[in-house]
Design a protein around this motif. Structure first.
Motif, PDB file in Angstrom:
ATOM      1  N   GLY A 136      -5.079   1.501  -4.429  1.00  0.00           N
ATOM      2  CA  GLY A 136      -4.512   1.739  -3.109  1.00  0.00           C
ATOM      3  C   GLY A 136      -3.060   1.342  -2.936  1.00  0.00           C
ATOM      4  N   GLY A 137      -2.439   0.832  -4.025  1.00  0.00           N
ATOM      5  CA  GLY A 137      -1.053   0.397  -3.867  1.00  0.00           C
ATOM      6  C   GLY A 137      -0.381   0.049  -5.178  1.00  0.00           C
ATOM      7  N   LYS A 176       0.844  -1.191   0.000  1.00  0.00           N
ATOM      8  CA  LYS A 176       0.000   0.000   0.000  1.00  0.00           C
ATOM      9  C   LYS A 176       0.888   1.252   0.000  1.00  0.00           C
ATOM     10  CE  LYS A 176      -3.744  -2.212   2.578  1.00  0.00           C
ATOM     11  NZ  LYS A 176      -4.546  -2.196   3.829  1.00  0.00           N
TER      12      LYS A 176
END
Length: 254
Positions: free
Chosen positions: A54-55, A21
């Motif tokens: 998200g990552g 993340k």
């Protein structure tokens, strides 16, 4: 930490943990979100990572040679032993060549204390590792291969014959008794061939997984290689076969 060092760290972390993340990376590297985004944009453009919700994650190798970043963190114990054993052949006052590669990179930390040592290299990680040491460092000139973090040199750009290299420490992707050493990339192979030709003594540093493979580009036959240093996992049946060649096989034990 320089951008190149941060990129290497990001790729090392992704190789181990597969997916990370954004918040994990900013904490791990102790950098701002803006700095991380610039780093991730660079690595994405280079095709090394893929952004997900998200990552980020590594772009998986689909064929041929695994990426430099994958190799930098694979079989580290074996590569470290090979490097430590290989460093025993390096003495104060030597002029040596350290090739680009995950195994040869490991030798850099073992030569920092040598006196009046000159290191010629085409490896950006090796150069960074030795930057703050007393080693005389010569970086060969040419085109940067970002995926290998190396410089591939051409005769018209870099005058190889001005070098007086005593010992060359070379990487490869394949080793067989019949065909010698080989690699996947033509440009890397050309540089390796040139350094083998110029050096008075040639050492190949290769973990045991490289044996029995004859890959895309031939680099050199065994009669041009003085010594191969490998790990203890090498197939025992190969040891007597090498005794019939002019190449010495050295096993790096614990």
């Amino acid at each position: 930490m320089f951008p190149l060092e941060r990129h290497k760290k990001i790729l090392e972390l992704l190789t181990i943990r597969k997916v990370l993340k954004i918040t994990e990376l900013t904490e791990e590297l102790n950098i701002s979100v803006d700095t991380l985004r610039r780093d991730l944009n660079t690595l994405t453009k280079q095709g090394r990572i893929e952004k997900i919700y998200g990552g980020v994650k590594l772009v998986e190798s689909r064929f041929g040679e695994s990426s430099m970043d994958e190799r930098m963190v694979s079989q580290l114990e074996e590569k470290d032993r090979i490097a430590r054993k290989s460093s025993e052949f390096i003495h104060d006052g030597d002029c040596i060549y350290i090739d680009s590669g995950s195994t040869t990179y490991q030798i850099a930390k073992y030569v920092k204390h040598k006196k009046k040592l000159t290191v010629v290299t085409n490896s950006l990680p090796v150069a960074i590792e030795l930057m703050d040491s007393d080693v005389e460092l010569i970086m060969i000139g040419g085109k940067i291969r970002r995926e290998e973090q190396s410089v591939v040199a051409y005769e018209y750009i870099f005058n190889f014959h001005e070098l007086n290299v005593l010992k060359a420490f070379i990487c490869c992707s394949g080793i067989t008794i019949e065909k010698g050493i080989s690699d996947y990339n033509l440009e890397e192979a050309i540089t390796r061939k040139k350094m083998i030709e110029l050096s008075k003594e040639v050492f190949v540093m290769a973990d045991s997984t490289k044996f029995g493979k004859d890959v895309t580009i031939s680099i050199a036959s065994l009669d041009k290689i003085d010594t191969i240093v490998t790990d203890a996992n090498v197939n025992a049946s190969l040891i007597p076969k090498f005794k019939k060649t002019s190449t010495t096989l050295v096993i790096a034990d614990e």
